[in-house]
Design a protein around this motif. Structure first.
Motif, PDB file in Angstrom:
ATOM      1  N   THR C  63       0.841  -1.188   0.000  1.00  0.00           N
ATOM      2  CA  THR C  63       0.000   0.000   0.000  1.00  0.00           C
ATOM      3  C   THR C  63       0.878   1.240   0.000  1.00  0.00           C
ATOM      4  N   ASN C  64       0.241   2.398  -0.116  1.00  0.00           N
ATOM      5  CA  ASN C  64       1.026   3.629  -0.112  1.00  0.00           C
ATOM      6  C   ASN C  64       1.725   3.789   1.234  1.00  0.00           C
ATOM      7  N   ASP C  65       3.012   4.207   1.200  1.00  0.00           N
ATOM      8  CA  ASP C  65       3.745   4.306   2.459  1.00  0.00           C
ATOM      9  C   ASP C  65       3.892   5.745   2.938  1.00  0.00           C
ATOM     10  N   THR C  66       3.259   6.673   2.232  1.00  0.00           N
ATOM     11  CA  THR C  66       3.156   8.038   2.766  1.00  0.00           C
ATOM     12  C   THR C  66       1.696   8.459   2.614  1.00  0.00           C
ATOM     13  N   ALA C  67       1.304   9.471   3.365  1.00  0.00           N
ATOM     14  CA  ALA C  67      -0.101   9.868   3.382  1.00  0.00           C
ATOM     15  C   ALA C  67      -0.547  10.385   2.025  1.00  0.00           C
ATOM     16  N   ALA C 139      -6.168  -5.229  -4.729  1.00  0.00           N
ATOM     17  CA  ALA C 139      -6.957  -4.204  -4.051  1.00  0.00           C
ATOM     18  C   ALA C 139      -6.076  -3.130  -3.433  1.00  0.00           C
ATOM     19  N   ALA C 140      -4.785  -3.417  -3.293  1.00  0.00           N
ATOM     20  CA  ALA C 140      -3.891  -2.491  -2.601  1.00  0.00           C
ATOM     21  C   ALA C 140      -3.904  -1.112  -3.245  1.00  0.00           C
ATOM     22  N   ASN C 141      -4.034  -1.097  -4.574  1.00  0.00           N
ATOM     23  CA  ASN C 141      -4.037   0.183  -5.278  1.00  0.00           C
ATOM     24  C   ASN C 141      -5.288   1.001  -5.002  1.00  0.00           C
ATOM     25  N   TYR C 142      -6.304   0.352  -4.486  1.00  0.00           N
ATOM     26  CA  TYR C 142      -7.578   1.037  -4.272  1.00  0.00           C
ATOM     27  C   TYR C 142      -7.837   1.302  -2.798  1.00  0.00           C
ATOM     28  N   PHE C 143      -6.835   1.005  -1.989  1.00  0.00           N
ATOM     29  CA  PHE C 143      -6.951   1.225  -0.566  1.00  0.00           C
ATOM     30  C   PHE C 143      -6.036   2.397  -0.216  1.00  0.00           C
ATOM     31  N   HIS C 144      -6.640   3.544   0.131  1.00  0.00           N
ATOM     32  CA  HIS C 144      -5.825   4.745   0.332  1.00  0.00           C
ATOM     33  C   HIS C 144      -5.778   5.107   1.801  1.00  0.00           C
ATOM     34  N   LYS C 145      -4.559   5.269   2.313  1.00  0.00           N
ATOM     35  CA  LYS C 145      -4.404   5.638   3.710  1.00  0.00           C
ATOM     36  C   LYS C 145      -4.128   7.130   3.805  1.00  0.00           C
ATOM     37  N   ILE C 146      -5.008   7.817   4.494  1.00  0.00           N
ATOM     38  CA  ILE C 146      -4.838   9.262   4.659  1.00  0.00           C
ATOM     39  C   ILE C 146      -3.915   9.528   5.840  1.00  0.00           C
ATOM     40  N   GLU C 147      -4.100   8.724   6.876  1.00  0.00           N
ATOM     41  CA  GLU C 147      -3.187   8.818   8.012  1.00  0.00           C
ATOM     42  C   GLU C 147      -2.988   7.402   8.546  1.00  0.00           C
ATOM     43  N   CYS C 148      -1.749   7.082   8.861  1.00  0.00           N
ATOM     44  CA  CYS C 148      -1.502   5.733   9.369  1.00  0.00           C
ATOM     45  C   CYS C 148      -0.307   5.743  10.297  1.00  0.00           C
ATOM     46  N   PHE C 149      -0.429   4.997  11.384  1.00  0.00           N
ATOM     47  CA  PHE C 149       0.700   4.861  12.308  1.00  0.00           C
ATOM     48  C   PHE C 149       1.863   4.123  11.649  1.00  0.00           C
ATOM     49  N   CYS C 150       1.561   3.440  10.540  1.00  0.00           N
ATOM     50  CA  CYS C 150       2.634   2.685   9.897  1.00  0.00           C
ATOM     51  C   CYS C 150       3.552   3.570   9.069  1.00  0.00           C
ATOM     52  N   PHE C 151       3.165   4.845   8.889  1.00  0.00           N
ATOM     53  CA  PHE C 151       4.040   5.749   8.149  1.00  0.00           C
ATOM     54  C   PHE C 151       5.294   6.093   8.953  1.00  0.00           C
ATOM     55  N   THR C 152       5.193   5.983  10.260  1.00  0.00           N
ATOM     56  CA  THR C 152       6.332   6.355  11.098  1.00  0.00           C
ATOM     57  C   THR C 152       6.677   5.228  12.056  1.00  0.00           C
TER      58      THR C 152
END
Lengths: 547, 381, 195
Positions: C63-67, C139-152
């Protein structure tokens, strides 16, 4: 393997060595072999090295088969078992099969091209002499505290990084040296073929043998650096804190497999294309008929080489690829059956309405065609993604690649060795012993590898030191076949030593159906050949393409 | 020689299911629609290959028999024929397409993970499997249950091996029959591969990533498989056993599990106040050690250095503090094969095993560890 | 020395065009070495290429690794997608780590906030890193993380706990044959690497 021949000028009829006095400087004893830049000497070194490695890798296999003779752990611990399988694979691939083919290339390419030597003789010396060091490191790691590499010859991360036993550095260093050696050898082959052909020898007049080595060398140049890259990443992941393959640092262990197999699949063809070249030389010779479909053979070899770059992920169907990826790699892999089929059909067509005789090189060649094709059939079965889910990582795969590599590559090496031994040593080999070697090998190799198909289908995973009871019967037979096959190879050693020491004197051309420039020089081949290029007449006579 | 092998191939296809029932020669048909499709595909390709083999090798042996020099054969002069060469390029392509069509259909079915009834998270871990039922509180490790002495035959060779030698576990995975069960597969450490031949399911367990697979089993029963990806020392000793139960039996089983979890929780509570004698601790400790620790640290406590250090005479198990020792056993050690046993063993078992390690093999510290000490390390209130 | 002599002998003995030959050889060798270097580089280039490939295809469920910003134009109330959450601790990290809710139904385009509970049970401070993975991979391309604890990275002192949030939405374009989406987090101890 060859004896010094200072009297070449008197025996060679088709060329005249006007520099006979050049031989005065030739050194004797160990120095001759250490400093040699002569393609025949280096070819000999490669061939002996490959055979020693073959026996070493074989000895490891004997321990593996002894452990698997019956259920239960009798001889070795599981971790040591993993070291055995890993080093067996590495030694056989990088130490036995590949150097043996490089040995053939060194010996035969200049003679087949009508060239005086390889294009880069000093690099040639280097590319051989670093090899023993690579294998000293690899085999020496058995005696280190860490033990030898235990993560399989495919060294999947993170088993080979975070969870390795500490042998990763030795392993990476050894592979780097092997890689450099192979790349130097391959560059030499390409340069020799491109620049050293005798005047009048066009590309399409080259023997198919030369073509297969030409294409193989290109494959090596293309993928060995990728292997070097991936082991470098492995090294930095293990010791320098990078995270190429570590999910914790944003890496991906599956990426390792993609990069590895991007090297690994062409590598498979590196080990089989030269075999095609050898049997395409021997089968016409003993059929007394030109090779059928020379041009289509060249195109088939090239297309196999090209296809080899887009099928790598068929080793990875169970890693969780998306559907379209599985379909793409399945279709591409199935496609390889077409050019491979063309080759087999061409060999059969070459034999068809020929005038066959069955000298030992021909016996090995015929066995090659049949048994390699069986390996090809199981390859086609493995290509079918849905069924591969059942076959993958079982003994079915082990059976498949041993049919391709042992009864394929190795048998072709034997065919070639018997074919050219008279040229190399000046003596005919002992026919009776060689027949014993062939029949013992043939029977035992099938006892060894054929039941592995059944074991795999019945569900026995590969790389396990102990197994469930329903696999016991077949494993016993497989082990017996293994010991018999191992012993049979000692017959070959005896044949070669006898052949070097003496035997019936070989004429310049011992096989009446053989064509090729190498048969225009004396047996044993003089230390320097084709100092003067061959005549156009000789080149045309040696043309496999026909008229 | 080649003829002989061909005969074998033919025999295999003919008698795969009848005469050779005892020793399995062929792929299993399995117990799911997918596994039967896979089997059919396997047989299709096998027949096609056999037919091609018979034709090609037939031509070759004809040549070997009749075109030999000793029979006075004179070599013909042909060495190419565009017509023939085009033909034997085109025909294989047609055959391949005929094989690709059913393969594609089966593959699409295999990859359809939607609309499942039960979801189970499967985690590979050196060298055991962990099963967790999604939406249930049920989770457990499944470990090889074949006694060590059955397979460690270096000294004793006459130990009788059980019927399901190396294919038996302490707690099998339990799934309901005729329900679509979805597996979410991942790994704690290296790559493993979860494989049950009867379901035609084989999926790699990649650390940090999840993979999906599914099955719908049609017959209740016990099905066995093994880890299929080299995962280190005991790769050959982490089997998979799946028990497929009828809907009622499955529900009963779920209830039993819930009750067992509740009982275990109260037992944990009870053990906190209980104090065990040294004999009790050593006895339980030895059993626990043999089951969970001895694969790496060895029954002798000498380990397999450098990967698996010795415990005998080790500072951790002798001069070091009990707290640090408990911490390693409870929480594991990052970057090594040592995993956290806090979730796998009861407080009592951990207390016992640490007591055992501190007193066995001449580590005679005399230390006794009780459940309450373990609780103190666990960090939970 | 004698090697050189030998070499010279061979060169003399080839034929009159030996100097052109050597020039040709050098040229070819240079070209081939260039290929070797390029392919070595290509091996490393495969790393970013692989990531690009994964981004395009959703291979491996990355998935995306930045917001990312919320860009959905509407909410598709006619469709409901089930999103499941699972967690797993990699070897050697003594944290409790659980999703607060196991699954949630969302409409494509709808923004959702969920949280994960983590507690450091060890007696020392630990830095954790959660690695996300989505199944099915496509589905990963269609799952968007706006904020995630996994970014940091997540530092947690001994004995402390935390609720970490994840804000996401599912793309309107999510292929219609995907109705269930599983998001997994694997938690790693990266204390050593982060220090």
């Amino acid at each position: 393997m060859t004896t010094d021949t200072l009297d070449n000028a008197s025996t060679a009829d088709s060329h005249h060595d006007s520099f006979g006095d050049n031989h005065d400087h030739k050194m004797t004893g160990i120095k001759r072999w250490l400093y040699t830049t002569n393609h025949k000497d280096i070819g000999t070194l490669y061939l002996w090295f490959a055979f020693i490695m073959f026996l070493t890798g074989g000895a490891l296999a004997m321990v593996i088969r002894a452990e698997l003779f019956q259920p239960g752990l009798q001889l070795v611990e599981p971790d040591f078992f993993n070291q055995l399988t890993t080093v067996h694979g590495l030694v056989m691939v990088f130490g036995a099969i590949m150097p043996a083919f490089t040995g053939f290339a060194n010996w035969m390419l200049p003679m087949m091209l009508g060239a005086p030597d390889m294009a880069l003789p000093r690099m040639n010396n280097w590319s051989f002499w670093i090899l023993p060091f690579a294998f000293a490191i690899l085999l020496g790691s058995f005696f280190m505290e860490s033990g030898a590499p235990n993560f399989g010859w495919t060294f999947y991360a993170p088993l080979s990084t975070t969870y390795s036993n500490g042998s990763t550095a030795f392993f990476v260093f050894a592979v780097h040296i092997m890689g450099i050696s192979s790349i130097m050898g391959a560059i030499n082959i390409v340069v020799t073929i491109m620049n050293m052909r005798a005047p009048g020898m066009t590309y399409m007049k080259m023997p198919l043998f030369v073509w297969t080595f030409f294409i193989t060398a290109y494959l090596l140049i293309a993928v060995m650096p990728v292997l070097a890259g991936v082991v470098t990443m492995l090294l930095t992941d293990t010791y320098f804190g990078t995270s190429f393959f570590d999910a914790a640092g944003g890496g991906d262990p599956v990426m390792f497999q993609h990069i590895f197999w991007f090297f690994g699949h062409p590598e498979v063809y590196i080990m089989i294309l030269p075999a095609f070249g050898i049997v395409s030389t021997t089968i016409p010779a003993f059929s007394r008929k030109r090779l059928f479909g020379y041009s289509s053979m060249v195109y088939a070899t090239s297309s196999i080489a090209l296809l080899s770059f887009i099928v790598w992920a068929h080793h990875m169907f169970t890693t969780g690829m998306p559907l379209f990826g599985e379909l793409f790699f399945m279709y591409c892999t199935m496609l390889i059956a077409v050019p491979t089929g063309v080759k087999v059909f061409n060999w059969v067509a070459t034999m068809w309405r020929g005038s066959l005789t069955f000298e030992t090189p021909m016996l090995f060649s015929i066995a090659f065609v049949i048994l390699f094709t069986i390996g090809g059939f199981s390859g086609l079965m493995l290509a079918m993604t849905p069924v591969d889910f059942q076959y993958h990582d079982t003994y079915f795969v082990v059976a498949h690649f041993h049919y391709v590599l042992v009864t394929g590559s190795l048998f072709s090496i034997y065919a070639g060795a018997y074919f050219w031994l008279p040229k190399w040593t000046g003596h005919m080999y002992n026919d009776t012993l060689s027949k014993w070697h062939f029949w013992c090998s043939l029977i035992s190799v099938n006892l060894l590898f054929f039941p592995m198909h059944f074991l795999g289908l019945a569900g026995m995973p590969r790389r396990i030191p102990d197994y469930a009871l329903q696999f016991a019967d077949f494993n016993k037979w497989v082990s017996i076949g293994g010991f018999a096959f191992g012993l049979s190879q000692l017959i070959f050693l005896a044949v070669v030593i006898k052949c070097i020491r003496g035997g019936e004197k070989a004429p310049a051309k011992p096989w009446d159906g053989a064509i090729g420039l190498e048969w225009t020089v004396a047996s044993p081949a003089p230390y320097h050949t084709f100092s003067t290029p061959p005549s156009q007449q000789d080149i045309d006579n040696a043309d496999q393409h026909g008229h | 020689m080649g003829k002989h092998k061909l005969t074998w191939l033919v025999l295999v296809s003919l008698f795969a299911n009848s005469a050779w029932a005892e020793t399995q020669l062929n792929l299993t048909k399995g117990v799911t629609a997918v596994s039967r499709d896979v089997y059919d595909l396997h047989m299709l390709v096998l027949y096609i290959c056999t037919t091609i083999g018979v034709l090609v090798f037939g031509a070759m042996f004809w040549s070997i028999a009749f075109h030999r020099k000793s029979k006075g054969a004179k070599p013909a002069d042909f060495h190419e024929s565009t017509k023939v060469e085009v033909l034997w390029t085109a025909i294989p392509i047609v055959i391949l397409i005929a094989m690709a069509v059913p393969a594609t259909q089966t593959l699409i079915a295999m990859e359809d993970n939607e609309n499942s009834d039960v979801t189970i998270q499967i985690t590979g871990s050196q060298w055991k499997w962990h099963y967790k039922y999604f939406d249930q509180d049920i989770e457990y490790y499944s470990v090889l249950s074949t006694p060590r002495k059955q397979y460690q035959n270096q000294q004793e060779t006459n130990v009788v091996k059980g019927k399901n030698y190396l294919l038996e576990v302490d707690k099998p995975l339990v799934i309901p029959v005729n329900k679509k069960v979805r597996f979410l597969i991942t790994s704690d450490d290296v790559i493993h591969s979860w494989w049950v031949p009867a379901f035609a399911v084989k999926q790699d367990a990649n650390p940090g990533f999840i993979n999906e697979a599914w099955t719908r089993v049609e017959e209740p029963g016990v099905y066995r498989g093994q880890c299929a990806e080299l995962c280190g020392k005991d790769h050959g000793f982490m089997p998979i056993v799946v028990e497929v139960k009828s809907a009622e039996d499955y529900d009963t089983w779920l209830n039993e599990q819930q009750q067992r979890i509740a009982a275990a929780a109260s037992a944990e509570q009870a053990s906190l106040s209980a104090s065990m004698s040294k004999e009790e601790l050593m006895q339980l400790g030895e059993t626990t050690y043999t089951a969970h620790c001895s694969a790496c640290h060895q029954p002798t406590g000498l380990g397999l250095p450098p990967a698996f250090p010795a415990l005998k005479g080790s500072p951790v198990a002798t001069t070091g503090s009990i707290k640090d020792h408990l911490d390693i056993v409870f929480n594991g050690k990052a970057g090594t094969g040592m995993q956290a046993y806090g979730k796998q063993l009861s407080l009592k078992e951990i207390a016992a095993v640490v007591t055992y390690e501190r007193n066995a093999w001449g580590n005679d510290t005399g230390d006794l560890v009780q459940s309450a000490d373990v609780k103190a390390v666990s960090g939970e209130e | 020395m004698s090697i050189n002599k030998h070499k010279a002998n061979i060169n003399i003995s080839t034929n009159t065009t030996s100097s052109t030959n050597i020039n040709n050889n050098n040229k070819t060798v240079k070209k081939l070495l260039l290929v070797v270097v390029a392919m070595f580089g290509f091996g490393f280039a495969l790393v970013p290429l692989y990531d690009v490939f994964c981004d395009i295809t959703g291979l491996n469920g990355k998935t995306n690794d930045t917001a990312v910003a919320y860009t959905a134009s509407s909410v598709d109330k006619t469709r409901t997608v089930k999103v499941q959450f699972i967690t797993r601790n990699a070897k050697g990290i003594p944290w409790e780590f659980e999703p607060v809710i196991n699954e949630i139904n969302v409409h494509p385009g709808e923004m959702k906030l969920v949280s994960f509970y983590a507690k450091n049970n060890a007696s020392h401070d630990i830095v954790g890193q959660a690695v996300p993975s989505v199944s099915p991979g496509l589905a990963a391309n269609y799952f968007h993380k706006i904020e995630c604890f996994c970014f940091t990275q997540q530092p947690l002192s001994a004995g402390k706990d935390i609720e970490m949030s994840l804000q996401f939405y599912v793309d309107l374009e999510l292929p219609t044959d995907i109705n269930t989406l599983t998001l997994s987090y694997t938690l790693y101890d990266i204390t050593e690497k982060s220090s």
